[in-house]
Design a protein around this motif. Sequence first.
Motif, mmCIF file in Angstrom:
data_model
loop_
_atom_site.group_PDB
_atom_site.id
_atom_site.type_symbol
_atom_site.label_atom_id
_atom_site.label_comp_id
_atom_site.label_asym_id
_atom_site.label_seq_id
_atom_site.Cartn_x
_atom_site.Cartn_y
_atom_site.Cartn_z
ATOM 1 N N UNK A 171 -5.675 -14.914 -8.410
ATOM 2 C CA UNK A 171 -5.425 -13.522 -8.785
ATOM 3 C C UNK A 171 -4.305 -13.386 -9.808
ATOM 4 N N UNK A 172 -3.514 -14.419 -10.007
ATOM 5 C CA UNK A 172 -2.345 -14.299 -10.870
ATOM 6 C C UNK A 172 -2.728 -14.170 -12.342
ATOM 7 N N UNK A 215 -5.329 -3.503 -11.778
ATOM 8 C CA UNK A 215 -3.987 -4.008 -11.473
ATOM 9 C C UNK A 215 -3.744 -3.993 -9.966
ATOM 10 N N UNK A 216 -4.100 -2.908 -9.324
ATOM 11 C CA UNK A 216 -3.932 -2.818 -7.873
ATOM 12 C C UNK A 216 -4.837 -3.801 -7.142
ATOM 13 N N UNK A 231 -4.692 -8.224 -16.997
ATOM 14 C CA UNK A 231 -4.768 -6.771 -16.815
ATOM 15 C C UNK A 231 -3.480 -6.112 -17.308
ATOM 16 N N UNK A 232 -2.340 -6.703 -16.986
ATOM 17 C CA UNK A 232 -1.066 -6.137 -17.445
ATOM 18 C C UNK A 232 -0.976 -6.196 -18.971
ATOM 19 N N UNK A 261 3.618 -13.715 -18.009
ATOM 20 C CA UNK A 261 2.440 -13.978 -18.847
ATOM 21 C C UNK A 261 1.895 -12.699 -19.478
ATOM 22 N N UNK A 262 1.866 -11.629 -18.697
ATOM 23 C CA UNK A 262 1.267 -10.377 -19.158
ATOM 24 C C UNK A 262 2.064 -9.681 -20.237
#
Length: 187
Positions: free
Chosen positions: A101-102, A79-80, A108-109, A153-154
């Motif tokens: 990266x989005x 996430x970072x 990941x989220x 999205x996440x």
Amino acid sequence: MLGAALGLVLPWKLVPVAITFLLLAATGLATRAFARQALADAPATLAGCAAIFSGYTLFTTYDRTAFAELAGGFWIPLLLLYALRDRNPGGSIWRRTLDGSTLPLALVLAGCWLSDAPVGVMGSYLLGGVALATALLARSWFPVVRASIAVALGVALPALYLIPAAWEQRWWTFCSYRRQRRSGTED
């Protein structure tokens, strides 16, 4: 799901050991990938090893064997990694936001939320804080815009699973209540 997949190829007694090994390896590799953004190869590898052998990771592994919490060990560095990535520093706000990266950040989220609810909450707050701090330091809105798209999205991706599960839980509670009323065992 990972345990079931491993159970197809390994004896059941080895599945917890394999899951633990895979989660620890993923933690080390994710931390190393995140550290490679700012450090050379050797210190980044050391950071990955330190993540594997930190006190909390060892406690979670050997005393509690909480697989969902161990999953947070690799979701948070990823996430970072994606939240702080800026591949096009001189570009427009949209080029910087949509630099590749989005979508990984959203995935990941979603993984955070599907692994463990506390990891999901921690990841969401961390993403908000990091996006705000990065926006202030970069004097640009792109981290906030990226984080907003990733959160939309996440959170929507696990909702495809969590909403039906919550509905089923509500239905099950309702049926259980009706059974209690019919049998006269209501509290």
